[in-house]
Design an enzyme around this catalytic site. Structure first.
Site, PDB file in Angstrom:
ATOM      1  N   GLU A  98       0.828  -1.225   0.000  1.00  0.00           N
ATOM      2  CA  GLU A  98       0.000   0.000   0.000  1.00  0.00           C
ATOM      3  C   GLU A  98       0.856   1.267   0.000  1.00  0.00           C
ATOM      4  OE1 GLU A  98      -3.022  -0.260   3.082  1.00  0.00           O
ATOM      5  OE2 GLU A  98      -4.092  -1.787   1.958  1.00  0.00           O
TER       6      GLU A  98
ATOM      7  N   GLU B  23      -5.522  -8.388  -0.471  1.00  0.00           N
ATOM      8  CA  GLU B  23      -6.249  -8.079   0.779  1.00  0.00           C
ATOM      9  C   GLU B  23      -7.687  -7.801   0.406  1.00  0.00           C
ATOM     10  OE1 GLU B  23      -4.708  -5.254   3.631  1.00  0.00           O
ATOM     11  OE2 GLU B  23      -2.645  -5.717   3.054  1.00  0.00           O
TER      12      GLU B  23
HETATM   13  O1  AHR Z   1      -5.150  -6.021   6.901  1.00  0.00           O
HETATM   14  C1  AHR Z   1      -5.047  -4.903   7.722  1.00  0.00           C
HETATM   15  C2  AHR Z   1      -4.325  -3.745   7.048  1.00  0.00           C
HETATM   16  O2  AHR Z   1      -5.108  -3.270   5.986  1.00  0.00           O
HETATM   17  C3  AHR Z   1      -3.013  -4.060   6.394  1.00  0.00           C
HETATM   18  O3  AHR Z   1      -1.954  -4.011   7.276  1.00  0.00           O
HETATM   19  C4  AHR Z   1      -2.879  -2.977   5.363  1.00  0.00           C
HETATM   20  O4  AHR Z   1      -2.142  -3.380   4.244  1.00  0.00           O
HETATM   21  C5  AHR Z   1      -4.316  -2.616   5.037  1.00  0.00           C
HETATM   22  O5  AHR Z   1      -4.523  -1.254   5.104  1.00  0.00           O
END
Ligand code: AHR
Length: 511
Positions: free
Chosen positions: A174, A293
């Site tokens: 990210e 994610e």
């Molecule tokens: O999964 C939780 C968080 O969400 C992770 O650390 C990050 O990559 C995202 O913002």
């Protein structure tokens, strides 16, 4: 019945072979995911290494082929050398992403041993926040080079003779997000990721690399970020990442369940950005997606802000412990359907996360483990969603939502497992008021019959599970699906998750 949907399936009309890694997950050094989650020495279920075997059993039930590690936001200030070697010599560090205390009791070598216990593979992220090319290369040398160099010999001295041979590597996490430690502009990230990828490939040309995409669809730099960063990394990487979390912040359940349409739109736009760069570069290579994610995440936001702001530097504080309800499980099912429908371009996906932290599996420090509502749709997709995604022709009734206008009642996809002679239809009725009859044309599947129709439904959209009681779980929906002259007629109850399994062998339960 007023509400109907029709689907035509043909065994020859296919989207793509599903890469089993779309049923991946994620473990971050965050909250109680590692400490108090997979690892709790002294717990009655812990083995000699401290790994909880009750957790291992549940992870194995989910059959997760790949697990992303060690973050997440955590990775952007991760000093991997702190996490290897004799445990008593490992430093304690301020963990800046979540403002916790990291004691480095678990690192790459321990995690790799745990991964073997759950029959999975590590998908490793490197720190491109506070570190860069040299450290990424050193870590790769430590993990994948057999012997005879500084870092491979260091691994051997640490008791790990054989290389870990980690195949998939994420180039940071990210990096478009202002919250990220070492946040970068698209130009800064694109250049750094390309140069890191080039150097890493010199060490191990067999690895696959993931370039960071946008953190979500609402980022102000989306989709320019994808186009700009890929213009640097296109030749050197195999995937661009996608991340997306949803929540029911307005308590509008109908609109909440429409968000899988946003996910679909997000994927289409990222594909368009990838193909734009492909055209610009006159490249023959097609960029694929690692949706590494995805989940529902919002229940715990307030409690987490309180911990990071007012109670920092705790060891494994209970953070991101969303307790999922029935409607969350429906959205997770819808998101899985969306991922399968994009099997031609989405090759890796990670349910974020796996244990305690926005997770399907929860542990009790003094007691056992329990399954959140979202455990079940993920398990069904992982177990029965292997094979080839079919290209369905679908039509059906719709209903109105506040934020997304008119949306379909039924969202569905079918997976054909040729090896097992099985066909599985996943379907969600996201109409919260009315049942829908789904008619599926399966005339090209001669000799197939309904094996079972698994359902999850609940009068209470907010019903949740706990250690004490499991209120939301799948049941066999007897007589919900019947075969008539090559068509399956299925009753999809309002607000339900359905798994309709067909095969050639004798039915699980005769209808
Ligand atoms: O999964 C939780 C968080 O969400 C992770 O650390 C990050 O990559 C995202 O913002």
């Amino acid at each position: 019945m007023n509400r109907r949907a029709k689907m035509v399936l043909d065994r020859e009309l296919r989207i793509a072979r599903i890469d089993e890694r779309i049923y991946g997950s994620f473990i971050e050094h965050l909250g109680r995911a590692v400490y108090g989650g997979i690892y709790q020495p002294g717990h009655p279920e812990a083995d000699e290494e401290g790994f909880r075997q009750d957790v291992v059993r549940l992870v194995k039930e989910l059959n997760v082929p790949v697990i992303r590690y060690p973050g997440g936001n955590f990775v952007s200030n991760f000093y991997w050398e702190d996490s290897v070697g004799p445990v008593e010599e490992r430093p304690h560090r301020l963990e800046l992403a979540w403002r916790s205390m990291e004691r480095n009791e678990i690192g790459i070598n321990e995690f790799s041993r745990w991964i073997k216990q759950v029959d999975s593979q590590v998908m490793m992220a490197v720190n491109l926040g506070t570190r860069g090319i040299a450290d990424a290369c050193n870590l790769l040398e430590y993990c994948n080079y057999p012997s005879g160099t500084k870092y491979s010999d260091m691994r051997i001295r640490h008791g790990v003779k054989d290389p870990h041979n980690i195949k998939v590597w994420c180039l940071g996490n990210e990096m478009d997000g202002p919250w990220q430690i070492g946040h970068k502009t698209m130009e800064e990230y694109g250049r750094l990721a390309a140069e890191t990828a080039k150097a890493m490939r010199l060490i191990d040309p067999s690895i696959e690399l993931v370039s960071c995409g946008s953190s979500n669809r609402d980022m102000p730099t989306f989709p320019e970020w994808e186009a700009a960063t890929l213009s640097h990394t296109y030749e050197y990487v195999d995937y661009i990442s996608m991340h997306q979390y949803y929540g029911n912040r307005d308590n509008d359940s109908s609109d909440f369940l429409a968000q899988s349409d946003d996910m679909d739109d997000f994927i289409r736009t990222v594909i368009a950005a990838c193909d734009y760069v492909k055209a610009k570069k006159r490249s023959k290579k097609t960029m694929n997606i690692s949706f590494d994610e995805w989940n529902v995440w919002f229940h715990s936001n307030e409690a987490d802000n309180d911990i990071t702001e007012n109670h920092p530097w705790q060891v494994a504080p209970p953070m991101l412990e969303d307790i999922y309800n029935f409607e969350d499980a429906l959205l997770v099912g819808l998101m899985l359907i969306t991922l399968i429908r994009h099997a031609d371009r989405v090759k890796i996906a990670c349910l974020a996360q796996l244990v305690n932290v926005i997770a399907p599996i929860m542990t009790d420090a003094a007691g056992g483990v329990w399954k959140q509502t979202i455990f079940y749709p993920f398990m069904h997709a992982s177990l029965y969603g292997r094979g080839t995604a079919l290209l369905p022709v679908i039509s059906g009734t719709k209903h109105m939502t506040a934020g997304h206008g008119e949306i379909t009642d039924i969202e569905t996809v079918a997976v054909y497992n040729e090896e097992k002679d099985e066909l599985t239809i996943f379907a969600v009725n996201r109409n919260l008021k009315e049942d829908v009859e789904l008619t599926t044309d399966v005339r090209s599947f001669e000799g197939y019959h309904v094996l079972e129709h698994i359902v999850m439904e609940n009068e209470d959209l907010k019903a949740a599970n706990s250690l004490a009681e499991e209120k939301v779980y799948p049941v066999n929906g007897d007589n919900r699906s019947r075969m008539e002259d090559g068509f399956i007629i299925s009753l999809l109850k309002k607000a339900s998750w359905n798994v309709i399994r067909l095969g050639k062998y004798p039915a699980v339960r005769e209808k």
